[in-house]
Motif scaffolding. Sequence first.
Motif, PDB file in Angstrom:
ATOM      1  N   ILE A  65      45.643  32.191  26.962  1.00 29.95           N
ATOM      2  CA  ILE A  65      46.646  31.122  26.887  1.00 29.95           C
ATOM      3  C   ILE A  65      47.714  31.327  27.956  1.00 29.95           C
ATOM      4  O   ILE A  65      48.034  30.418  28.724  1.00 29.95           O
ATOM      5  N   TYR A  66      48.259  32.535  28.010  1.00 27.07           N
ATOM      6  CA  TYR A  66      49.318  32.803  28.988  1.00 27.07           C
ATOM      7  C   TYR A  66      48.804  32.785  30.425  1.00 27.07           C
ATOM      8  O   TYR A  66      49.525  32.385  31.328  1.00 27.07           O
ATOM      9  N   GLN A  67      47.566  33.198  30.637  1.00 30.79           N
ATOM     10  CA  GLN A  67      47.005  33.129  31.981  1.00 30.79           C
ATOM     11  C   GLN A  67      46.860  31.672  32.420  1.00 30.79           C
ATOM     12  O   GLN A  67      47.157  31.338  33.568  1.00 30.79           O
ATOM     13  N   ALA A  68      46.437  30.818  31.501  1.00 27.71           N
ATOM     14  CA  ALA A  68      46.308  29.385  31.830  1.00 27.71           C
ATOM     15  C   ALA A  68      47.670  28.777  32.146  1.00 27.71           C
ATOM     16  O   ALA A  68      47.789  27.948  33.054  1.00 27.71           O
ATOM     17  N   ILE A  69      48.700  29.201  31.418  1.00 27.44           N
ATOM     18  CA  ILE A  69      50.057  28.706  31.687  1.00 27.44           C
ATOM     19  C   ILE A  69      50.513  29.186  33.067  1.00 27.44           C
ATOM     20  O   ILE A  69      51.025  28.415  33.873  1.00 27.44           O
ATOM     21  N   ALA A  70      50.317  30.467  33.329  1.00 25.49           N
ATOM     22  CA  ALA A  70      50.809  31.067  34.571  1.00 25.49           C
ATOM     23  C   ALA A  70      50.109  30.533  35.811  1.00 25.49           C
ATOM     24  O   ALA A  70      50.732  30.404  36.865  1.00 25.49           O
ATOM     25  N   ALA A  88      50.424  37.686  29.837  1.00 27.70           N
ATOM     26  CA  ALA A  88      48.963  37.708  29.934  1.00 27.70           C
ATOM     27  C   ALA A  88      48.481  39.126  30.231  1.00 27.70           C
ATOM     28  O   ALA A  88      47.536  39.614  29.596  1.00 27.70           O
ATOM     29  N   ALA A  89      49.135  39.794  31.161  1.00 27.56           N
ATOM     30  CA  ALA A  89      48.759  41.169  31.504  1.00 27.56           C
ATOM     31  C   ALA A  89      48.945  42.088  30.303  1.00 27.56           C
ATOM     32  O   ALA A  89      48.076  42.923  30.009  1.00 27.56           O
ATOM     33  N   GLU A  90      50.060  41.933  29.605  1.00 23.10           N
ATOM     34  CA  GLU A  90      50.329  42.732  28.403  1.00 23.10           C
ATOM     35  C   GLU A  90      49.220  42.510  27.363  1.00 23.10           C
ATOM     36  O   GLU A  90      48.753  43.465  26.736  1.00 23.10           O
ATOM     37  N   SER A  91      48.807  41.280  27.209  1.00 24.45           N
ATOM     38  CA  SER A  91      47.769  40.955  26.224  1.00 24.45           C
ATOM     39  C   SER A  91      46.435  41.589  26.595  1.00 24.45           C
ATOM     40  O   SER A  91      45.762  42.182  25.741  1.00 24.45           O
ATOM     41  N   TYR A  92      46.043  41.476  27.847  1.00 23.75           N
ATOM     42  CA  TYR A  92      44.769  42.058  28.271  1.00 23.75           C
ATOM     43  C   TYR A  92      44.792  43.580  28.169  1.00 23.75           C
ATOM     44  O   TYR A  92      43.798  44.198  27.793  1.00 23.75           O
TER      45      TYR A  92
END
Length: 167
Positions: A65-70, A88-92
Motif C-alpha cells: 500500500i505504502y509503496q503504491a502511494i510513494a 513501505a521499507a519499514e513494512s518490508y
Amino acid sequence: MKQVVTLMIAVVISAAAFGQSKNVNQANTAFTKGELAEAMALIEPAISNEKTMDNGRTWYIRGQIYQAIATSDDQTTRDIDPDAFKKAAESYNKVLELEKEGSNYQGLAKINFDNLKADVLNSGVAAYQESDFEGAFKSFQTYEQVAPSDTTGYIYSALMAQQLEDY
C-alpha cells in the motif's frame, strides 16, 4: 455451565481475531481496487493489533500500500502520506524479520524492497538529469532512510549538497 462460558469466551476471542484479519483482507481488496487512502486506513489498526501484528502477510500488504502511494505518478496520491517510502521499507523489513527463510512473503518482500530502493534512487537520478538538484537531494536523502546500510545514498546526497552549495 462451564462449557457455555468457555464457548462464549472462545467465540469472542475468535471474533476479535477475525475482525482484524477481516481488516487486512479489506485493506488488500481496497489496494487492489486502487483505493489507497481507504486501504491505508484499514491496514494501520491491523499492525498494532496483537492478533495480526506478528503476521508477515499484514506487513507485506502494508508495504504494498505504502509503496503504491510513494511511487504514484499522481501528486495527490503521494500527498496521502509524505513518509510512504519510509513506511513501505519499514513494512518490508518487518516481513523479512517475521517470516521464515524461503517463505513466499519473504521472497516477495525482498523483491518489492529492492524495487522500492530502485524507485527512490531513480527518482533522484531523474531529478538530477532535469537539473532539479533540490528534488534530487531530497530523493537521495530518502534513499538513505530506506537503505541506511547502502552508501550510495550518502554519496549522492553529498554530491547534491555540493551542487547546491549547502555545506
